[in-house]
Design an enzyme around this catalytic site. Structure first.
Site, PDB file in Angstrom:
ATOM      1  N   GLY A  45       0.987  -1.050   0.269  1.00 36.44           N
ATOM      2  CA  GLY A  45       0.222  -0.182  -0.155  1.00 36.44           C
ATOM      3  C   GLY A  45       1.063   1.172  -0.402  1.00 36.44           C
ATOM      4  O   GLY A  45       0.244   2.296  -0.573  1.00 36.44           O
ATOM      5  N   ASP A 101       0.743   3.468   4.257  1.00 34.41           N
ATOM      6  CA  ASP A 101      -0.084   4.199   3.700  1.00 34.41           C
ATOM      7  C   ASP A 101      -1.449   4.348   5.060  1.00 34.41           C
ATOM      8  O   ASP A 101      -2.093   5.677   4.408  1.00 34.41           O
ATOM      9  CB  ASP A 101      -1.099   3.444   2.855  1.00 34.41           C
ATOM     10  N   ASP A 104      -4.338   1.124  11.246  1.00 33.20           N
ATOM     11  CA  ASP A 104      -5.328   1.207  11.979  1.00 33.20           C
ATOM     12  C   ASP A 104      -5.827   0.728  12.716  1.00 33.20           C
ATOM     13  O   ASP A 104      -5.679   1.613  13.791  1.00 33.20           O
ATOM     14  CB  ASP A 104      -5.958  -0.403  10.568  1.00 33.20           C
ATOM     15  N   THR A 108       0.194  -4.022  13.169  1.00 35.38           N
ATOM     16  CA  THR A 108       1.396  -3.899  12.049  1.00 35.38           C
ATOM     17  C   THR A 108       2.457  -3.215  12.662  1.00 35.38           C
ATOM     18  O   THR A 108       3.483  -3.328  12.845  1.00 35.38           O
ATOM     19  CB  THR A 108       0.681  -3.602  10.966  1.00 35.38           C
ATOM     20  N   LYS A 132      -6.547   6.209  11.256  1.00 32.43           N
ATOM     21  CA  LYS A 132      -8.185   6.008  11.554  1.00 32.43           C
ATOM     22  C   LYS A 132      -7.337   5.598  13.362  1.00 32.43           C
ATOM     23  O   LYS A 132      -8.239   4.388  13.423  1.00 32.43           O
ATOM     24  CB  LYS A 132      -8.610   4.594  10.597  1.00 32.43           C
ATOM     25  N   ASP A 161      -6.084  -0.766  -1.208  1.00 36.68           N
ATOM     26  CA  ASP A 161      -6.209  -1.321  -2.390  1.00 36.68           C
ATOM     27  C   ASP A 161      -8.003  -2.052  -1.894  1.00 36.68           C
ATOM     28  O   ASP A 161      -8.345  -2.285  -0.226  1.00 36.68           O
ATOM     29  CB  ASP A 161      -6.428  -3.189  -2.597  1.00 36.68           C
ATOM     30  N   ARG A 167      -6.166   0.423  -6.419  1.00 43.40           N
ATOM     31  CA  ARG A 167      -4.739   1.351  -6.097  1.00 43.40           C
ATOM     32  C   ARG A 167      -4.378   2.527  -6.695  1.00 43.40           C
ATOM     33  O   ARG A 167      -3.314   3.377  -5.889  1.00 43.40           O
ATOM     34  CB  ARG A 167      -3.711   0.209  -5.501  1.00 43.40           C
TER      35      ARG A 167
HETATM   36  C1  PRP Z   1      -1.963  -2.388   5.669  1.00 42.22           C
HETATM   37  C2  PRP Z   1      -1.300  -0.852   5.863  1.00 42.22           C
HETATM   38  C3  PRP Z   1      -0.643  -1.390   7.312  1.00 42.22           C
HETATM   39  C4  PRP Z   1      -1.660  -2.279   8.094  1.00 42.22           C
HETATM   40  C5  PRP Z   1      -2.396  -0.514   9.260  1.00 42.22           C
HETATM   41  O1  PRP Z   1      -1.783  -3.989   5.335  1.00 42.22           O
HETATM   42  O2  PRP Z   1      -0.370  -0.978   4.965  1.00 42.22           O
HETATM   43  O3  PRP Z   1       0.576  -2.296   6.828  1.00 42.22           O
HETATM   44  O4  PRP Z   1      -2.741  -1.910   7.362  1.00 42.22           O
HETATM   45  O5  PRP Z   1      -3.229  -1.740   9.473  1.00 42.22           O
HETATM   46  P1  PRP Z   1      -3.051  -2.236  11.265  1.00 42.22           P
HETATM   47  O6  PRP Z   1      -2.609  -0.407  11.812  1.00 42.22           O
HETATM   48  O7  PRP Z   1      -4.500  -2.645  11.532  1.00 42.22           O
HETATM   49  O8  PRP Z   1      -2.280  -3.266  11.477  1.00 42.22           O
HETATM   50  P2  PRP Z   1      -2.260  -4.535   4.346  1.00 42.22           P
HETATM   51  O9  PRP Z   1      -2.522  -5.701   5.138  1.00 42.22           O
HETATM   52  O10 PRP Z   1      -4.115  -4.116   3.779  1.00 42.22           O
HETATM   53  O11 PRP Z   1      -1.675  -5.031   3.292  1.00 42.22           O
HETATM   54  P3  PRP Z   1      -1.219  -3.740   1.931  1.00 42.22           P
HETATM   55  O12 PRP Z   1      -0.361  -2.692   2.346  1.00 42.22           O
HETATM   56  O13 PRP Z   1      -0.366  -4.996   0.785  1.00 42.22           O
HETATM   57  O14 PRP Z   1      -2.954  -3.909   1.374  1.00 42.22           O
END
Ligand code: PRP
Length: 180
Positions: A45, A101, A104, A108, A132, A161, A167
């Site tokens: 992302g 990006d 949430d 992560t 968020k 995405d 994206r």
């Molecule tokens: C999204 C974003 C972060 C994570 C945030 O990645 O890029 O890495 O989720 O969420 P969290 O704060 O709840 O952990 P995603 O897993 O969707 O992978 P992508 O970037 O390949 O779309």
């Protein structure tokens, strides 16, 4: 060809994204003046924001990427971050800024942060295009550079995405999932 979902309103316009990117880059450039930074994009992302951000920075910069498993979406409570693609660079003694990006739940970043700190960077900061905060499950999570705080709507575009699609949209839009 049909993509899943139906695009809704524009939540963040191209102009707002441009302003946000410049504002964040100016803050980083000011804070790291005279130092060299390593920007680490979290795939996939972050690739769009990363590309915009580096072109606005005035500090000496290198880039790298890391890919981690998105365990956080299913199992919210446990797990360590699983590295799918590790960094190419040794971050020991370097000023590292993680580029995301979106933040949430915060899971992560909290796991990735723990892991990267074991490698002895001189400093480690987090920069995200969107946040968020209402979705946070990790307490006391610090975001050093935030582009824009956004409400808890399902959004796509600017790297974000749905099932791998959307994206490439230059703005952030809501996505309606019930329609097709
Ligand atoms: C999204 C974003 C972060 C994570 C945030 O990645 O890029 O890495 O989720 O969420 P969290 O704060 O709840 O952990 P995603 O897993 O969707 O992978 P992508 O970037 O390949 O779309």
């Amino acid at each position: 060809m049909m993509r899943p979902g139906e695009l809704g309103e524009i939540l963040v316009s191209r102009e707002e994204i441009r302003e946000m990117t410049r504002r964040v880059a100016a803050a980083i450039s000011r804070d790291y003046e005279g130092r060299e930074v390593l920007l680490v994009g979290v795939l996939k992302g972050a690739c769009v924001f990363m590309a915009d951000l580096i072109r606005e920075l005035t500090v000496v910069t290198q880039i790298d990427f890391i890919a981690v498993s998105s365990y956080g979406k299913e199992t919210k409570s446990s797990g360590v971050v699983r590295i799918l693609k590790d960094l190419d660079e040794d971050i020991t003694g370097r000023h590292v800024i993680i580029v995301e990006d979106i933040i949430d739940s915060g899971l992560t970043w909290s796991k990735l942060r723990e892991l990267l700190l074991t490698r002895g960077p001189a400093s480690l900061a987090l920069c995200t295009a969107f946040d968020k905060p209402s979705r946070r499950t990790v307490a006391n999570l610090t975001v050093d550079y935030t582009g824009l705080e956004i409400p808890d709507a399902f959004i796509v575009g600017y790297g974000l995405d749905y099932q791998g699609y959307y994206r490439e949209l230059p703005e952030v839009r809501t996505l309606r999932l019930e329609a097709r």
